[in-house]
Scaffold this active site. Structure first.
Site, mmCIF file in Angstrom:
data_model
loop_
_atom_site.group_PDB
_atom_site.id
_atom_site.type_symbol
_atom_site.label_atom_id
_atom_site.label_comp_id
_atom_site.label_asym_id
_atom_site.label_seq_id
_atom_site.Cartn_x
_atom_site.Cartn_y
_atom_site.Cartn_z
ATOM 1 N N GLY A 14 -43.563 -37.938 -10.431
ATOM 2 C CA GLY A 14 -42.455 -37.663 -9.589
ATOM 3 C C GLY A 14 -41.718 -39.117 -9.226
ATOM 4 N N ASN A 16 -38.834 -40.203 -10.955
ATOM 5 C CA ASN A 16 -37.465 -39.866 -10.644
ATOM 6 C C ASN A 16 -37.114 -39.322 -9.254
ATOM 7 O OD1 ASN A 16 -35.688 -40.256 -13.062
ATOM 8 N ND2 ASN A 16 -37.494 -39.307 -13.940
ATOM 9 N N MET A 93 -41.596 -29.291 -15.469
ATOM 10 C CA MET A 93 -42.139 -28.702 -17.120
ATOM 11 C C MET A 93 -42.379 -27.476 -17.325
ATOM 12 S SD MET A 93 -42.088 -31.693 -18.157
ATOM 13 C CE MET A 93 -42.832 -31.517 -19.866
ATOM 14 N N VAL A 95 -40.153 -23.861 -18.069
ATOM 15 C CA VAL A 95 -38.706 -23.474 -18.730
ATOM 16 C C VAL A 95 -38.135 -22.200 -17.619
ATOM 17 C CG1 VAL A 95 -37.286 -22.222 -20.453
ATOM 18 C CG2 VAL A 95 -39.212 -23.818 -21.022
ATOM 19 N N LEU A 96 -37.063 -22.559 -17.125
ATOM 20 C CA LEU A 96 -36.575 -21.680 -16.092
ATOM 21 C C LEU A 96 -36.000 -20.303 -16.580
ATOM 22 C CD1 LEU A 96 -34.897 -24.445 -13.912
ATOM 23 C CD2 LEU A 96 -36.829 -22.754 -13.083
ATOM 24 N N HIS A 112 -33.091 -35.694 -18.834
ATOM 25 C CA HIS A 112 -33.859 -35.568 -20.145
ATOM 26 C C HIS A 112 -34.084 -36.970 -20.748
ATOM 27 C CE1 HIS A 112 -35.470 -33.497 -23.553
ATOM 28 N NE2 HIS A 112 -34.443 -34.567 -24.292
ATOM 29 N N VAL A 147 -32.391 -24.785 -23.655
ATOM 30 C CA VAL A 147 -33.289 -25.888 -23.356
ATOM 31 C C VAL A 147 -32.426 -27.125 -23.664
ATOM 32 C CG1 VAL A 147 -35.325 -26.783 -23.275
ATOM 33 C CG2 VAL A 147 -35.443 -24.593 -23.122
ATOM 34 N N ASP A 148 -32.421 -27.845 -22.654
ATOM 35 C CA ASP A 148 -31.418 -29.339 -22.896
ATOM 36 C C ASP A 148 -30.030 -29.160 -23.363
ATOM 37 O OD1 ASP A 148 -33.862 -30.269 -21.670
ATOM 38 O OD2 ASP A 148 -34.876 -30.650 -23.628
ATOM 39 N N GLU A 177 -33.528 -44.180 -16.374
ATOM 40 C CA GLU A 177 -33.503 -42.717 -15.808
ATOM 41 C C GLU A 177 -33.371 -43.011 -14.188
ATOM 42 O OE1 GLU A 177 -36.396 -39.871 -16.631
ATOM 43 O OE2 GLU A 177 -36.764 -40.943 -18.663
HETATM 44 C C1 GRF Z 1 -39.173 -37.973 -17.270
HETATM 45 O O1 GRF Z 1 -39.134 -38.917 -18.235
HETATM 46 C C2 GRF Z 1 -37.846 -37.052 -17.252
HETATM 47 O O2 GRF Z 1 -36.866 -37.434 -17.831
HETATM 48 C C3 GRF Z 1 -38.499 -36.176 -17.951
HETATM 49 O O3 GRF Z 1 -39.910 -35.921 -17.627
HETATM 50 C C4 GRF Z 1 -40.373 -37.347 -17.103
HETATM 51 C C5 GRF Z 1 -40.824 -37.324 -15.592
HETATM 52 O O4 GRF Z 1 -41.342 -38.290 -14.983
HETATM 53 N N1 GRF Z 1 -37.806 -34.601 -17.782
HETATM 54 P P1 GRF Z 1 -41.373 -38.419 -13.401
HETATM 55 O O5 GRF Z 1 -42.249 -37.439 -12.985
HETATM 56 O O6 GRF Z 1 -39.886 -38.426 -12.909
HETATM 57 O O7 GRF Z 1 -41.894 -39.823 -13.163
#
Ligand code: GRF
Length: 214
Positions: A14, A16, A93, A95-96, A112, A147-148, A177
């Site tokens: 977590g 981000n 992680m 897929v919805l 992403h 996806v993406d 990010e």
């Molecule tokens: C990040 O690189 C994000 O872009 C991807 O998964 C990773 C998650 O990292 N979807 P964190 O849990 O936010 O550290």
């Protein structure tokens, strides 16, 4: 202006999510994180979120077996119970299902770790290195059924350095990010905007941000 009630979905550490929770400490940032939801009870981000005073719960997807929609409906119920208005996927992680994506259309955002449309899916940093890319980065986008694939809100580039490994490149992209995501979410909460370029230096790393100014 009232802040949009934000739900953050995670599966792991977590970082981000943490960047978003830090952004939210500024009352001018237009989202208020009200719920962090993980699909794994041992997701490290849950404790971090509680440290910020944000409600954090796990709904273990394994309980639902192969029934993805049942899991998504359980998440939806929890999100609605907290009055969530906008969802940020932050290393989520799973897929919805089309049902969930449709339910939250326009209010469901993902980050992403690649410059989409390059490298959707997993293993993005190794793929960028194998291709000999000189520039790599991350993208914030609306989530749609593919996806993406959804419309891009903003992106951020970093240079690939000579001798980079997956680990060093991932770490550099992660800094980007953490800059990009709060800014893009703010723009979504405020109703959008035109992308502009801003070069920022984070801990010695130059990040070229292409996003609406929040
Ligand atoms: C990040 O690189 C994000 O872009 C991807 O998964 C990773 C998650 O990292 N979807 P964190 O849990 O936010 O550290």
């Amino acid at each position: 202006m009232s802040r949009k009630r934000l739900g953050i979905l995670i599966s792991g550490r977590g970082s981000n999510m943490e960047a978003l929770l830090k952004a939210a400490q500024d009352p001018a940032w237009p989202c208020e994180p009200v719920l962090v939801l993980a699909n794994k009870p041992d997701a490290g981000g849950l404790e971090k979120a509680r440290g910020f005073g944000v409600k954090a719960v796990a709904i273990d997807h394994k309980i639902f077996g192969k029934n993805r929609e049942a899991f998504d409906r359980a998440m939806n119920e929890t999100l609605e119970a907290e009055g969530v208005e906008l969802i940020a996927l932050a290393g989520f992680m799973r897929v919805l299902t089309p049902w969930f994506v449709n339910q939250w259309a326009g209010r469901l955002i993902n980050i992403h770790p690649a410059l989409l449309p390059k490298y959707p899916g997993v293993d993005t940093h190794n793929r960028a290195l194998a291709a000999g890319d000189l520039v790599h980065g991350c993208t914030v986008h609306q989530v749609t059924a593919g996806v993406d694939e959804g419309p891009v809100i903003g992106s951020a580039e970093v240079d690939v350095a000579p001798g980079d490994t997956e680990v060093t490149l991932a770490a550099r992209v992660l800094k980007a990010e953490h800059v990009l995501y709060p800014r893009c979410l703010a723009s979504v909460a405020r109703g959008g905007g035109t992308r502009v370029r801003d070069d920022v230096v984070v801990e010695g790393i130059t990040v070229r941000v292409f996003a609406p100014r929040a």
